[in-house]
Design an enzyme around this catalytic site. Structure first.
Site, PDB file in Angstrom:
ATOM      1  N   SER A 198      41.282  74.034  48.648  1.00 50.05           N
ATOM      2  CA  SER A 198      41.397  72.578  48.531  1.00 50.05           C
ATOM      3  C   SER A 198      40.275  71.850  49.271  1.00 50.05           C
ATOM      4  CB  SER A 198      42.774  72.148  49.017  1.00 50.05           C
ATOM      5  OG  SER A 198      43.216  71.080  48.257  1.00 50.05           O
ATOM      6  N   ARG A 199      40.441  71.645  50.561  1.00 46.53           N
ATOM      7  CA  ARG A 199      39.368  71.056  51.367  1.00 46.53           C
ATOM      8  C   ARG A 199      39.388  71.738  52.730  1.00 46.53           C
ATOM      9  NH1 ARG A 199      37.479  69.760  47.358  1.00 46.53           N
ATOM     10  NH2 ARG A 199      36.862  67.701  46.592  1.00 46.53           N
TER      11      ARG A 199
ATOM     12  N   ASP B 234      37.874  79.156  50.052  1.00 47.31           N
ATOM     13  CA  ASP B 234      36.821  78.707  49.138  1.00 47.31           C
ATOM     14  C   ASP B 234      36.160  77.451  49.685  1.00 47.31           C
ATOM     15  OD1 ASP B 234      35.396  78.850  46.598  1.00 47.31           O
ATOM     16  OD2 ASP B 234      36.459  76.994  46.090  1.00 47.31           O
TER      17      ASP B 234
ATOM     18  N   GLU C  21      31.374  72.974  55.683  1.00 49.14           N
ATOM     19  CA  GLU C  21      30.656  73.585  54.566  1.00 49.14           C
ATOM     20  C   GLU C  21      29.424  72.804  54.124  1.00 49.14           C
ATOM     21  OE1 GLU C  21      33.838  73.485  51.510  1.00 49.14           O
ATOM     22  OE2 GLU C  21      32.511  72.188  50.363  1.00 49.14           O
TER      23      GLU C  21
ATOM     24  N   HIS D  37      32.844  77.303  47.809  1.00 43.06           N
ATOM     25  CA  HIS D  37      33.327  76.205  46.959  1.00 43.06           C
ATOM     26  C   HIS D  37      33.031  76.496  45.486  1.00 43.06           C
ATOM     27  CE1 HIS D  37      34.715  71.856  47.598  1.00 43.06           C
ATOM     28  NE2 HIS D  37      34.974  72.181  46.342  1.00 43.06           N
TER      29      HIS D  37
END
Ligand code: NAI
Length: 346
Positions: free
Chosen positions: A232-233, A257, A262, A294
């Site tokens: 998600s974040r 992810d 990031e 991501h």
């Protein structure tokens, strides 16, 4: 009529290909910039009607002021999340549109791919057999069947992930700030998610209130050996606390992810560099952590939906009174927003 001019920031090869395809009739004049949108790169948008941005472009109040002074009318996000845009500050100045769904399947399937890879040690096995090492020591996994997965956020992606998990015979519990009525989903409190889940998967947006929702305190309540998935974040997880949780053997595995810092590293090739982020380096060094940069959205279907919807959003904004995919800080309570009357937000 002059074509609408778009300054396209953080452009990657795959972005360009999909937008060139979607714009094959040349309706839009698109300038592709590899650099991200920031206070320094704003001038590249001079003369443009629209800036098109992605998850790590920093659209803060200063950037918004500069764009507004240049006459930019629309910020077109080519993603769903919008935590990188100060939408409250943009209100009344520049409209903001997004792509609410491009392929929720892509993200939900990636979350399951990460989970399976992690718990069945596929990432280890792949490297071993490449080196003709056919030993099975250390590769023991566990069945997903019968395990309890706690899903946080039951929107488009979360629900598809729930369906996938049910296909594996898992028990699903969920938490959502706005639970869906009649969904057949067993909603529980966040505390119950922490206490009952063997696997926890995050599918909610990042907001000020849920920043670091996975932290030392919530990890303390979790089952020993819990697997944490985040597509998600990044800032939903306190990464330093996660490192400690893994070192203490409380967290069994983490599949990420997204990562809270990031924007400094993801989407770039640093294979010949020393990465300065010690927390990320520590996480990557752990055998039970899988990091993808991501990538969950990255399928052909999603890329072409992103390009079509983004150009469709821009067309609707300039040609109509409506703007279906516009967002503003008032939209959360729709009755306060003009969207309720099928108009632009302001
Ligand atoms: P969505 O808007 O359909 O669903 C989000 C759900 O989260 C809604 O049901 C909402 O009520 C719930 N929610 C809102 N605030 C919450 C809170 N504080 N706690 C718990 N639940 C809350 O969004 P969608 O399309 O399912 O996407 C979910 C998230 O996935 C996005 O916000 C984005 O951050 C992330 N995403 C990641 C991608 C990737 O490539 N890794 C690609 C696309 C989205």
């Amino acid at each position: 009529m002059n074509p609408i001019k778009i300054a396209f920031f953080d452009a990657k090869e795959y972005d360009k290909n999909s937008f060139i395809n979607s714009n094959s009739n040349g309706e839009y004049e698109i300038k592709y910039y590899e650099t991200r949108l920031s206070e320094d790169t704003c001038p590249l948008a001079e003369g443009c009607d629209v800036v098109c941005v992605f998850v790590n472009d920093d659209v803060n109040s200063t950037v918004i002021d500069k764009l507004y002074d240049m006459g930019v009318k629309l910020i077109a996000l080519r993603c769903a999340g919008y935590n990188n845009v100060d939408i409250e500050y943009a209100y009344g100045k520049i409209h903001v549109v997004r792509v609410p769904a491009y392929s929720p399947y892509a993200v939900a399937e990636h979350a399951m791919a990460l989970l399976l890879t992690s718990i069945r040690r596929i990432h280890k096995a792949y490297i071993r057999t490449k080196d003709f090492n056919f030993s099975l020591n250390g590769l023991t996994g566990f069945d997903l069947h019968g395990k309890t997965v706690g899903v946080i956020g039951t929107g488009k992606i979360g629900r598809i992930f729930i369906d996938i998990c049910r296909g594996f015979g898992m028990n699903v519990i969920a938490y959502d700030k706005f639970p869906a009525a009649d969904s057949g989903i067993e909603y529980v409190s966040l505390n119950e998610i922490w206490e009952r889940s063997d696997i926890i998967s995050l599918h909610c947006p990042l907001t000020e209130e849920n920043r670091h929702m996975i932290n030392a305190e919530s990890m303390e309540k979790m089952k020993k050996g819990v697997v944490i998935l985040n597509t998600s974040r990044g800032a939903l997880i306190d990464s330093e606390a996660l490192v400690e949780g893994i070192k203490a053997r409380k967290i069994g595995a983490a599949c990420l992810d997204v990562y809270e810092e990031e924007s400094n590293v993801f989407f770039h090739d640093y294979s010949n560099h020393i990465v300065n982020d010690d927390t990320l380096a520590r996480l990557i060094s752990m055998p039970n952590v899988i990091v993808t940069s991501h990538q969950a959205f990255l399928t052909n279907e999603a890329l072409s939906n992103i390009a079509d919807t983004t150009l469709g959003n821009i067309k609707e904004f300039f040609e109509k009174d409506t703007c279906s995919n516009e967002i503003c800080y008032k939209c959360a309570n729709l009755s306060n927003c003009n969207q309720a009357h099928e108009k632009k937000c302001f």
